[in-house]
Design a protein around this motif. Structure first.
Motif, PDB file in Angstrom:
ATOM      1  N   UNK A 159     -89.326  44.751 -35.769  1.00 41.48           N
ATOM      2  CA  UNK A 159     -90.339  45.671 -36.298  1.00 41.48           C
ATOM      3  C   UNK A 159     -90.361  46.973 -35.498  1.00 41.48           C
ATOM      4  N   UNK A 160     -90.263  46.880 -34.176  1.00 44.43           N
ATOM      5  CA  UNK A 160     -90.263  48.081 -33.333  1.00 44.43           C
ATOM      6  C   UNK A 160     -89.054  48.953 -33.640  1.00 44.43           C
ATOM      7  N   UNK A 161     -87.889  48.332 -33.781  1.00 38.20           N
ATOM      8  CA  UNK A 161     -86.679  49.092 -34.098  1.00 38.20           C
ATOM      9  C   UNK A 161     -86.817  49.781 -35.454  1.00 38.20           C
ATOM     10  N   UNK A 162     -87.324  49.048 -36.449  1.00 39.47           N
ATOM     11  CA  UNK A 162     -87.500  49.625 -37.783  1.00 39.47           C
ATOM     12  C   UNK A 162     -88.487  50.787 -37.755  1.00 39.47           C
ATOM     13  N   UNK A 163     -89.606  50.632 -37.043  1.00 43.75           N
ATOM     14  CA  UNK A 163     -90.603  51.709 -36.980  1.00 43.75           C
ATOM     15  C   UNK A 163     -90.092  52.925 -36.226  1.00 43.75           C
ATOM     16  N   UNK A 164     -89.372  52.695 -35.124  1.00 45.66           N
ATOM     17  CA  UNK A 164     -88.799  53.825 -34.384  1.00 45.66           C
ATOM     18  C   UNK A 164     -87.770  54.562 -35.227  1.00 45.66           C
ATOM     19  N   UNK A 165     -86.936  53.832 -35.966  1.00 47.28           N
ATOM     20  CA  UNK A 165     -85.940  54.461 -36.837  1.00 47.28           C
ATOM     21  C   UNK A 165     -86.621  55.258 -37.950  1.00 47.28           C
ATOM     22  N   UNK A 166     -87.657  54.665 -38.560  1.00 40.35           N
ATOM     23  CA  UNK A 166     -88.399  55.366 -39.613  1.00 40.35           C
ATOM     24  C   UNK A 166     -89.049  56.631 -39.055  1.00 40.35           C
ATOM     25  N   UNK A 167     -89.646  56.526 -37.876  1.00 42.69           N
ATOM     26  CA  UNK A 167     -90.260  57.698 -37.243  1.00 42.69           C
ATOM     27  C   UNK A 167     -89.244  58.785 -36.961  1.00 42.69           C
ATOM     28  N   UNK A 168     -88.071  58.406 -36.476  1.00 47.30           N
ATOM     29  CA  UNK A 168     -87.029  59.396 -36.199  1.00 47.30           C
ATOM     30  C   UNK A 168     -86.555  60.067 -37.485  1.00 47.30           C
ATOM     31  N   UNK A 169     -86.406  59.298 -38.545  1.00 43.62           N
ATOM     32  CA  UNK A 169     -85.949  59.859 -39.825  1.00 43.62           C
ATOM     33  C   UNK A 169     -86.974  60.793 -40.446  1.00 43.62           C
TER      34      UNK A 169
END
Length: 178
Positions: free
Chosen positions: A55-65
């Motif tokens: 979940x953390x990886x997905x949220x960080x990736x979404x935030x970066x995008x």
């Protein structure tokens, strides 16, 4: 202070709204099935750590995008945001996700899911007491009573046997915090 009032008329939900609700139910309910399968090869704490890490990886990736980033630590507001996030993380992730894979080892998935369905039954009376302008109307009270009776019927008299009571108690802090 803004006063909350119930709308006089509500539009009917669209087919798309119902489809999104069904999709949400599949995704949310599927996590319980995934946990049951994961317990065949992993310890409960490992499952919890994997879920939170993904979940953390997905949220960080979404935030970066999307151009969003995490707050810093320089200002009091930024530090307060991190403190609030730590508290929410403790109650809604660390405690809850740690117990989530453990509970099916002690109680059936039906009892586990049913006790989670009881979460709105905590929220409604608490919002009446703690949120200004949120009052327990006749319609809300009726919905509350129907939900309460439904949860009691789904759990049944023997639903909270020896292990079930312990598992139910283990869920409460995280469920109330949600």
């Amino acid at each position: 202070m803004m006063q909350m009032t119930e709308p006089t008329s509500r539009p009917s939900p669209s087919a798309g709204s119902w489809a999104l609700l069904a999709l949400l139910g599949l995704i949310w309910g599927g996590s319980f099935l995934g946990i049951e399968w994961a317990l065949l090869g992993f310890a409960p704490i490992t499952i919890a750590m994997i879920r939170v890490a993904l979940a953390a990886i997905a949220l960080l990736a979404f935030g970066a995008m999307t151009g969003h980033h995490l707050p810093g630590f320089k200002t009091p507001t930024e530090r307060r945001i991190w403190l609030h996030c730590a508290g929410m993380g403790l109650f809604t992730n660390a405690i809850n996700f740690r117990h989530m894979p453990w509970r099916p080892q002690v109680v059936s998935a039906i009892v586990d899911c049913t006790t989670i369905y009881a979460v709105p039954l905590f929220v409604l009376p608490l919002s009446h007491l703690l949120v200004p302008g949120e009052r327990l109307s006749r319609a809300r009270l009726t919905g509350f009573l129907i939900g309460f009776i439904g949860v009691v019927l789904l759990i049944g008299g023997d639903g909270f046997g020896t292990g079930g009571a312990v598992a139910g108690i283990a869920m409460l802090p995280a469920q109330i915090a949600c």
